[in-house]
Write an enzyme that holds these catalytic residues in place. Structure first.
Site, PDB file in Angstrom:
ATOM      1  N   HIS A  28       0.828  -1.206   0.000  1.00 25.70           N
ATOM      2  CA  HIS A  28       0.000   0.000   0.000  1.00 25.70           C
ATOM      3  C   HIS A  28       0.868   1.264   0.000  1.00 25.70           C
ATOM      4  O   HIS A  28       0.576   2.244  -0.694  1.00 25.70           O
ATOM      5  CB  HIS A  28      -0.914  -0.035   1.239  1.00 25.70           C
ATOM      6  N   GLU A  48       2.216   1.827  -3.405  1.00 27.15           N
ATOM      7  CA  GLU A  48       1.140   2.375  -4.261  1.00 27.15           C
ATOM      8  C   GLU A  48       1.117   3.911  -4.139  1.00 27.15           C
ATOM      9  O   GLU A  48       0.994   4.618  -5.145  1.00 27.15           O
ATOM     10  CB  GLU A  48      -0.203   1.780  -3.827  1.00 27.15           C
ATOM     11  N   HIS A  49       1.231   4.418  -2.921  1.00 23.62           N
ATOM     12  CA  HIS A  49       1.231   5.875  -2.726  1.00 23.62           C
ATOM     13  C   HIS A  49       2.406   6.541  -3.445  1.00 23.62           C
ATOM     14  O   HIS A  49       2.272   7.624  -3.996  1.00 23.62           O
ATOM     15  CB  HIS A  49       1.327   6.198  -1.231  1.00 23.62           C
ATOM     16  N   GLU A  75      -4.462   8.253   6.986  1.00 21.05           N
ATOM     17  CA  GLU A  75      -5.379   7.307   6.341  1.00 21.05           C
ATOM     18  C   GLU A  75      -5.732   6.184   7.328  1.00 21.05           C
ATOM     19  O   GLU A  75      -6.891   5.792   7.447  1.00 21.05           O
ATOM     20  CB  GLU A  75      -4.732   6.731   5.069  1.00 21.05           C
TER      21      GLU A  75
END
Lengths: 419, 417
Positions: B63, B66-67, B138
């Protein structure tokens, strides 16, 4: 009454046919909850399929035919929507058109009644489900913060009435009130839009009503000389910062398209001013955006931040509006905002629901132009017009929903006095 | 280039494997204005194993990567997509990371931009540190969602020392431990073209687009890699009963059952659909269970029954808000002893067929279905045949999945009342 006015959009783009019925009615506080509950009760059974389960099983057997309902608002108009979507004959193993439309007509005109009245057991069950849904919405920080923010931003205006109803009002709805709002609904002005390969006109005489002639714009605004600074303490981990601006620009204004672009430049994309500054440069938030409400004339900025960063985030967010108003944004950002909007317009027509809703919206606003007319208008918007639209934004409310109390200390440069 | 016509549904699928190893699948949709493109790496939250050392990366690394992929040497990718009139996004799941864009113009340029973006990584320590703050916000956002908290606690209790025990985003601590080197290694390993699937759905010319993609790939070089396998899990649970509290929540119950993927007996797809049909008939919104328990005030619209039937993952969940957890617990247990009738199975098969046909006119749904099946080595169009051919006997074997020994129960107590 006559058959509802109907517009068919013929296309072979989709595997299904979609029929959307919309009824329009004024929002009155006393009956809001009953109007919100009514579609659930109608879906809970018809005279031929007396329970929700039997009705849903009948729809499933028609190759996943779907009947959906919703209650929403545009300005101060309530929109109660019913739709049915079913496989087109070209791809269905067997034609389901007649039965699918018949089931929607049953939901609307032949609800399950006991001794001529809505069934009390059904009402009580749907009331309970709606109340539990309202309670469960309280788990959603954004929902809670938005609702609280709306109460302070639009205090004293009709816009503050919650279209979903209230917990207290919902618990008091009885069969007589439900019958009253049902009668109001089916007598309301309405219209039908269908999208698909097969024109359903031969079946639509089942749906009766008055012709729609409603306004979607709400210009009721509370005068506020100075912005208000408010905070509520909540029990969530993260804080929500919400900032409300007013503008006289609504759907029907000549600066409407420039305002859409202003919203996009401010907080409508991953290249926007808010995203760049609040998230990427200062790492204060994961979620940050702006949202322009063209039916009301409001712009809302929103961010989820750590409680210790509320003041800094709010200050940065207001700064970005000032930059927008001063034209401190690149030509590339404006060009990208136009491109993204034009893509959105084009892609609306890539879904049957989007096609239907856009058609209804334009119909309601009396717009006869094609999508190419609106694309052309958008293309011609200049930076000066975006700045002119942004200049109408007046700071109204700075709000935080935070786990810690917020004592507002920042003062935006264009407002010298804090209340 | 392989071209297939799916006659009953009036669709064409073009498949191609580039010399680089990149897999490409294209569904031409001439009637649509927009094109939807996804690039998917078989790299999700469960891929924590280092390719060369016997160590694990910190949880949440897929994840995190991905950022970071949106940062390019000449600016951020989102702006470059926007300049082409495209909107972009990405998401990470247990088993994959997907990058996507939608556009009406410049499909070819945007496709090359997407490939260039996922096939190069430009990061430094400062940008990685900056991203930690964003991701930690997040995570804080998800910590405020009671359903999310309940699900991840249940996953934690289902697994012992396995990557599936962790939240996809990781934890504040694991995110803090991620380094530039970790990200570079993951990118070199898991973002290799042989581990990537590109799916294009929209009004495109497949021959022209594939030639362009081949040229794009030919201009790059890729090191040989070996992608580590995800270890098999033990069926044993970490914890069979747990309670948690959440300040802003209703009371919630989640029951989860776990099995070894061996339960599929080599045909996970057939088992997946049999499970879906079983759960739909016995616990779905048209089931006797659902109607009865809604009437009795035991459950509400929040109740759901769902499963993860994957080649390396066999889980089933029951979850919902409830004021009567003991009754719900017993009712689920009793219902799991029942088997559906042939007629009930037929109705759900019809519904699933209709639902599948409907999904074909959604560019997004079609692209994701193709991706989800293809990365598991399956064909989405063949899957619908599996649904139609399922028998009563196939569905009747499902109750054996629900072994009380491999069940975990998590109760979330809300403090709002």
């Amino acid at each position: 009454m006559n058959p509802l006015a109907h517009k068919h959009i013929s296309t072979t783009q989709f595997k299904t046919n979609l029929i959307v019925l919309r009824f329009f009615s004024p929002i009155e506080e006393a009956t809001t909850s009953a109007h919100a509950l009514l579609p659930d009760v109608l879906l809970a059974g018809t005279m031929t399929h007396p329970t929700r389960r039997l009705l849903q099983q009948a729809l499933e057997a028609l190759y996943d035919t779907r009947i959906r309902t919703s209650v929403s608002r545009v300005g101060n108009t309530r929109v109660t929507q019913f739709s049915v979507e079913y496989l087109d004959d070209a791809v269905a193993p067997a034609s389901v058109t007649s039965e699918a439309i018949g089931l929607l007509a049953d939901v609307l005109y032949h609800p399950y009644l006991v001794a001529g009245q809505f069934d009390q057991a059904i009402i009580e069950r749907e009331q309970r489900l709606m109340i539990e849904e309202m309670e469960s919405n309280q788990e959603n920080k954004n929902y809670v913060a938005n609702k609280a923010f709306k109460q302070v931003l639009f205090a004293g205006e009709d816009y503050v009435i919650d279209i979903d109803g209230t917990l207290e009002q919902t618990s008091t709805i009885d069969a007589a009130q439900l019958q009253q709002v049902y009668n109001e609904l089916i007598a309301s002005p309405g219209l039908i839009v269908s999208v698909g390969a097969t024109d359903p006109t031969p079946y639509l005489s089942l749906f009766q009503g008055r012709q729609a002639d409603v306004s979607f714009v709400d210009r009721q605004t509370t005068s506020r000389i100075h912005p208000q600074y408010i905070s509520d303490v909540g029990r969530f981990v993260q804080a929500s910062v919400m900032i409300g601006y007013r503008t006289p620009i609504c759907f029907d204004d000549e600066l409407y398209y420039p305002m859409i672009l202003a919203d996009s430049i401010l907080g409508g994309s991953q290249s926007s001013l808010l995203f760049d500054q609040v998230r990427e440069t200062h790492s204060l938030a994961y979620s940050v955006y702006s949202s322009y409400q063209g039916a009301k004339g409001a712009m809302v900025l929103s961010a989820g931040v750590d409680a210790s960063n509320v003041q800094q985030a709010a200050s940065l967010m207001v700064e970005q509006v000032a930059r927008l108003q001063a034209g401190d944004f690149s030509d590339e950002l404006l060009r990208n905002a136009k491109q993204l909007w034009m893509q959105e317009v084009e892609t609306v027509y890539d879904t049957n629901t989007g096609t239907a809703i856009k058609s209804i919206h334009d119909w309601g606003l009396g717009r006869r132009g094609s999508k190419y007319d609106s694309i052309q208008q958008m293309n011609q918007v200049t930076k000066a017009q975006v700045m002119a639209a942004a200049a109408t934004l007046t700071l109204d409310t700075v709000y935080a929903y935070s786990p810690k109390e917020v004592v507002w200390t920042f003062e935006p440069s264009n407002h010298s006095k804090k209340q | 280039m392989d071209i297939r016509t799916i006659e009953p549904f009036q669709e064409t699928v073009v498949s191609h494997t580039c010399a680089s190893g990149l897999s490409v699948m294209i569904v031409p949709k001439p009637a649509f204005a927009r094109t939807y493109v996804t690039a998917t790496m078989r790299f999700g939250s469960k891929h924590l194993h280092h390719p060369t050392t016997n160590t694990k990366f910190p949880a949440g690394i897929a994840h995190f990567l991905e950022h970071k992929m949106f940062e390019l040497p000449d600016g951020d990718a989102a702006s470059q997509f926007a300049a082409l009139g495209a909107t972009t996004n990405a998401f990470t799941s247990f088993d994959k990371t997907t990058y996507l864009f939608r556009t009406i113009n410049h499909v070819e340029e945007a496709t090359c931009l997407l490939l260039d973006m996922v096939q190069s990584l430009t990061i430094d320590a400062a940008s990685v540190t900056k991203e930690k703050g964003i991701i930690q916000e997040e995570i804080a956002m998800y910590d405020d969602m009671p359903d999310s908290v309940l699900f991840w606690r249940t996953m934690h209790n289902l697994f012992v020392d396995h990557p599936l025990t962790y939240d996809i985003a990781g934890t504040a601590q694991s995110v803090d431990a991620i380094t530039v080197d970790d990200l570079m290694t993951c990118h070199q390993t898991y973002y290799h073209p042989t581990n990537t699937l590109l799916v294009v759905v929209g009004p495109v010319d497949p021959t022209q687009l594939i030639a362009l993609i081949e040229a794009n790939q030919a201009s790059k070089s890729f090191a040989q890699i070996e992608v580590p396998n995800v270890p098999e899990y033990e069926v044993a649970l970490r914890k069979s009963y747990d309670t948690i509290t959440h300040l802003e929540a209703q009371d919630k119950l989640m029951i989860a059952y776990k099995q070894s993927p061996e339960v599929y007996q080599g045909n996970f797809l057939k088992y997946r659909f049999a499970m879906n049909i079983y759960l739909e008939i016995m616990f779905g919104s048209t089931s006797d269970f659902y109607e009865r328990l809604v009437d009795q005030g035991v459950i509400n619209d929040s109740f759901s029954a769902f499963s993860f039937v994957e080649p390396d993952m066999a889980l089933a969940f029951f979850s919902g808000d409830t004021k009567k957890p003991d009754q719900l617990f017993e009712e689920i247990k009793t219902t799991l002893d029942l088997v559906p009738s042939k007629e009930e199975i037929q109705i759900v098969q019809q519904r699933m067929l209709g639902s599948f046909i409907r999904s074909l006119h959604s560019l997004e749904a079609l692209a994701h279905d193709i991706t989800n099946y293809s990365i598991l080595g399956e064909d989405v169009f063949a899957a619908i045949e599996v649904i139609q051919e399922l028998t009563v006997e196939d569905v009747k074997q499902i109750p054996a999945f629900f072994d009380e020994e491999f069940k975990t129960v998590t109760m979330l107590h809300g403090k709002r009342h």
